[in-house]
Design a protein around this motif. Structure first.
Motif, PDB file in Angstrom:
ATOM      1  N   GLN A  49      11.782  73.797 -16.669  1.00  0.00           N
ATOM      2  CA  GLN A  49      11.600  72.360 -16.453  1.00  0.00           C
ATOM      3  C   GLN A  49      12.038  71.988 -15.031  1.00  0.00           C
ATOM      4  O   GLN A  49      13.048  72.468 -14.532  1.00  0.00           O
ATOM      5  CB  GLN A  49      12.423  71.561 -17.459  1.00  0.00           C
ATOM      6  N   TYR A  50      11.236  71.134 -14.412  1.00  0.00           N
ATOM      7  CA  TYR A  50      11.480  70.667 -13.049  1.00  0.00           C
ATOM      8  C   TYR A  50      11.393  69.146 -13.028  1.00  0.00           C
ATOM      9  O   TYR A  50      10.769  68.537 -13.895  1.00  0.00           O
ATOM     10  CB  TYR A  50      10.419  71.216 -12.094  1.00  0.00           C
ATOM     11  N   ILE A  51      11.990  68.564 -11.992  1.00  0.00           N
ATOM     12  CA  ILE A  51      11.792  67.146 -11.720  1.00  0.00           C
ATOM     13  C   ILE A  51      11.197  67.031 -10.315  1.00  0.00           C
ATOM     14  O   ILE A  51      11.662  67.695  -9.381  1.00  0.00           O
ATOM     15  CB  ILE A  51      13.086  66.324 -11.865  1.00  0.00           C
ATOM     16  N   LEU A  52      10.152  66.228 -10.221  1.00  0.00           N
ATOM     17  CA  LEU A  52       9.500  65.957  -8.943  1.00  0.00           C
ATOM     18  C   LEU A  52       9.787  64.511  -8.582  1.00  0.00           C
ATOM     19  O   LEU A  52       9.543  63.601  -9.389  1.00  0.00           O
ATOM     20  CB  LEU A  52       7.992  66.181  -9.049  1.00  0.00           C
ATOM     21  N   LEU A  53      10.316  64.301  -7.384  1.00  0.00           N
ATOM     22  CA  LEU A  53      10.590  62.977  -6.862  1.00  0.00           C
ATOM     23  C   LEU A  53       9.797  62.800  -5.574  1.00  0.00           C
ATOM     24  O   LEU A  53       9.909  63.636  -4.668  1.00  0.00           O
ATOM     25  CB  LEU A  53      12.090  62.818  -6.569  1.00  0.00           C
ATOM     26  N   VAL A  54       8.997  61.737  -5.518  1.00  0.00           N
ATOM     27  CA  VAL A  54       8.180  61.481  -4.327  1.00  0.00           C
ATOM     28  C   VAL A  54       8.377  60.035  -3.908  1.00  0.00           C
ATOM     29  O   VAL A  54       8.237  59.124  -4.728  1.00  0.00           O
ATOM     30  CB  VAL A  54       6.677  61.729  -4.590  1.00  0.00           C
ATOM     31  N   GLY A  55       8.695  59.824  -2.640  1.00  0.00           N
ATOM     32  CA  GLY A  55       8.817  58.480  -2.095  1.00  0.00           C
ATOM     33  C   GLY A  55       7.502  58.040  -1.467  1.00  0.00           C
ATOM     34  O   GLY A  55       6.895  58.780  -0.687  1.00  0.00           O
ATOM     35  N   TRP A  56       7.064  56.847  -1.831  1.00  0.00           N
ATOM     36  CA  TRP A  56       5.836  56.244  -1.307  1.00  0.00           C
ATOM     37  C   TRP A  56       6.152  54.862  -0.752  1.00  0.00           C
ATOM     38  O   TRP A  56       7.041  54.169  -1.267  1.00  0.00           O
ATOM     39  CB  TRP A  56       4.788  56.093  -2.414  1.00  0.00           C
ATOM     40  N   ASP A  57       5.389  54.420   0.234  1.00  0.00           N
ATOM     41  CA  ASP A  57       5.556  53.057   0.742  1.00  0.00           C
ATOM     42  C   ASP A  57       5.215  52.035  -0.335  1.00  0.00           C
ATOM     43  O   ASP A  57       5.934  51.059  -0.518  1.00  0.00           O
ATOM     44  CB  ASP A  57       4.661  52.808   1.965  1.00  0.00           C
ATOM     45  N   THR A  58       4.098  52.255  -1.044  1.00  0.00           N
ATOM     46  CA  THR A  58       3.658  51.323  -2.083  1.00  0.00           C
ATOM     47  C   THR A  58       3.182  52.114  -3.301  1.00  0.00           C
ATOM     48  O   THR A  58       2.846  53.299  -3.197  1.00  0.00           O
ATOM     49  CB  THR A  58       2.482  50.438  -1.605  1.00  0.00           C
ATOM     50  N   LEU A  59       3.119  51.451  -4.434  1.00  0.00           N
ATOM     51  CA  LEU A  59       2.588  52.063  -5.652  1.00  0.00           C
ATOM     52  C   LEU A  59       1.148  52.524  -5.425  1.00  0.00           C
ATOM     53  O   LEU A  59       0.757  53.612  -5.838  1.00  0.00           O
ATOM     54  CB  LEU A  59       2.662  51.069  -6.804  1.00  0.00           C
ATOM     55  N   GLU A  60       0.372  51.696  -4.744  1.00  0.00           N
ATOM     56  CA  GLU A  60      -1.043  52.008  -4.507  1.00  0.00           C
ATOM     57  C   GLU A  60      -1.236  53.228  -3.608  1.00  0.00           C
ATOM     58  O   GLU A  60      -2.249  53.921  -3.721  1.00  0.00           O
ATOM     59  CB  GLU A  60      -1.759  50.791  -3.905  1.00  0.00           C
ATOM     60  N   ASP A  61      -0.274  53.498  -2.727  1.00  0.00           N
ATOM     61  CA  ASP A  61      -0.375  54.712  -1.909  1.00  0.00           C
ATOM     62  C   ASP A  61      -0.446  55.944  -2.803  1.00  0.00           C
ATOM     63  O   ASP A  61      -1.143  56.910  -2.483  1.00  0.00           O
ATOM     64  CB  ASP A  61       0.809  54.832  -0.952  1.00  0.00           C
ATOM     65  N   HIS A  62       0.246  55.898  -3.939  1.00  0.00           N
ATOM     66  CA  HIS A  62       0.195  57.016  -4.876  1.00  0.00           C
ATOM     67  C   HIS A  62      -0.996  56.909  -5.828  1.00  0.00           C
ATOM     68  O   HIS A  62      -1.810  57.816  -5.937  1.00  0.00           O
ATOM     69  CB  HIS A  62       1.494  57.121  -5.682  1.00  0.00           C
ATOM     70  N   THR A  63      -1.069  55.774  -6.544  1.00  0.00           N
ATOM     71  CA  THR A  63      -2.030  55.652  -7.647  1.00  0.00           C
ATOM     72  C   THR A  63      -3.475  55.553  -7.192  1.00  0.00           C
ATOM     73  O   THR A  63      -4.375  56.026  -7.889  1.00  0.00           O
ATOM     74  CB  THR A  63      -1.698  54.441  -8.531  1.00  0.00           C
ATOM     75  N   ILE A  64      -3.712  54.961  -6.044  1.00  0.00           N
ATOM     76  CA  ILE A  64      -5.088  54.816  -5.535  1.00  0.00           C
ATOM     77  C   ILE A  64      -5.338  55.790  -4.387  1.00  0.00           C
ATOM     78  O   ILE A  64      -6.285  56.564  -4.405  1.00  0.00           O
ATOM     79  CB  ILE A  64      -5.354  53.358  -5.097  1.00  0.00           C
ATOM     80  N   GLY A  65      -4.443  55.747  -3.386  1.00  0.00           N
ATOM     81  CA  GLY A  65      -4.634  56.591  -2.199  1.00  0.00           C
ATOM     82  C   GLY A  65      -4.616  58.073  -2.502  1.00  0.00           C
ATOM     83  O   GLY A  65      -5.596  58.780  -2.261  1.00  0.00           O
ATOM     84  N   PHE A  66      -3.505  58.565  -3.051  1.00  0.00           N
ATOM     85  CA  PHE A  66      -3.393  60.003  -3.313  1.00  0.00           C
ATOM     86  C   PHE A  66      -4.278  60.435  -4.474  1.00  0.00           C
ATOM     87  O   PHE A  66      -5.073  61.367  -4.353  1.00  0.00           O
ATOM     88  CB  PHE A  66      -1.939  60.394  -3.556  1.00  0.00           C
ATOM     89  N   ARG A  67      -4.155  59.753  -5.595  1.00  0.00           N
ATOM     90  CA  ARG A  67      -4.917  60.182  -6.779  1.00  0.00           C
ATOM     91  C   ARG A  67      -6.426  60.046  -6.605  1.00  0.00           C
ATOM     92  O   ARG A  67      -7.179  60.722  -7.298  1.00  0.00           O
ATOM     93  CB  ARG A  67      -4.460  59.418  -8.012  1.00  0.00           C
ATOM     94  N   GLY A  68      -6.864  59.223  -5.687  1.00  0.00           N
ATOM     95  CA  GLY A  68      -8.296  59.073  -5.429  1.00  0.00           C
ATOM     96  C   GLY A  68      -8.805  59.930  -4.297  1.00  0.00           C
ATOM     97  O   GLY A  68      -9.962  59.800  -3.889  1.00  0.00           O
ATOM     98  N   SER A  69      -7.970  60.817  -3.788  1.00  0.00           N
ATOM     99  CA  SER A  69      -8.308  61.582  -2.591  1.00  0.00           C
ATOM    100  C   SER A  69      -8.783  63.005  -2.900  1.00  0.00           C
ATOM    101  O   SER A  69      -8.479  63.552  -3.958  1.00  0.00           O
ATOM    102  CB  SER A  69      -7.078  61.677  -1.681  1.00  0.00           C
TER     103      SER A  69
END
Length: 100
Positions: A49-69
């Motif tokens: 088991q691992y934990i992944l921690l990622v810092g983003w400027d905004t929620l959308e940078d992750h949910t839209i920007g990264f996940r849509g890329s």
């Protein structure tokens, strides 16, 4: 800043291969707009088991920007086959911090 938190349960016996794939995948996430930092930590009591921690400027940078890329498609191909079950990802906003 938003903190993405994911508990990753890797198929037992696949930890070394997962860590190698994660090192490769790290460059993908680090190249994204809005990315700030990330870290992967392995559980001492449950070594699969691992934990992944990622810092983003905004929620959308992750949910839209990264996940849509296209980078996310590469991330998926490198990592998603290691998980059982597939992780839940949650996002947090800082409420309090104590600088040590």
């Amino acid at each position: 800043m938003i903190l993405e938190v994911a508990i990753l349960k890797v198929i037992p016996g696949q930890e070394t291969a997962f860590e190698q794939a994660f090192a490769q995948a790290s460059t993908l996430i680090a190249s994204m707009p809005g990315y700030r930092h990330h870290q992967l930590q392995r559980c001492m009591e449950q070594p699969s088991q691992y934990i992944l921690l990622v810092g983003w400027d905004t929620l959308e940078d992750h949910t839209i920007g990264f996940r849509g890329s296209p980078q996310y498609q590469q991330w998926r191909a490198l990592l998603h086959h290691f998980y059982n079950p597939f992780p839940t990802v949650e996002h947090y906003q800082q409420v309090y911090a104590n600088a040590c």
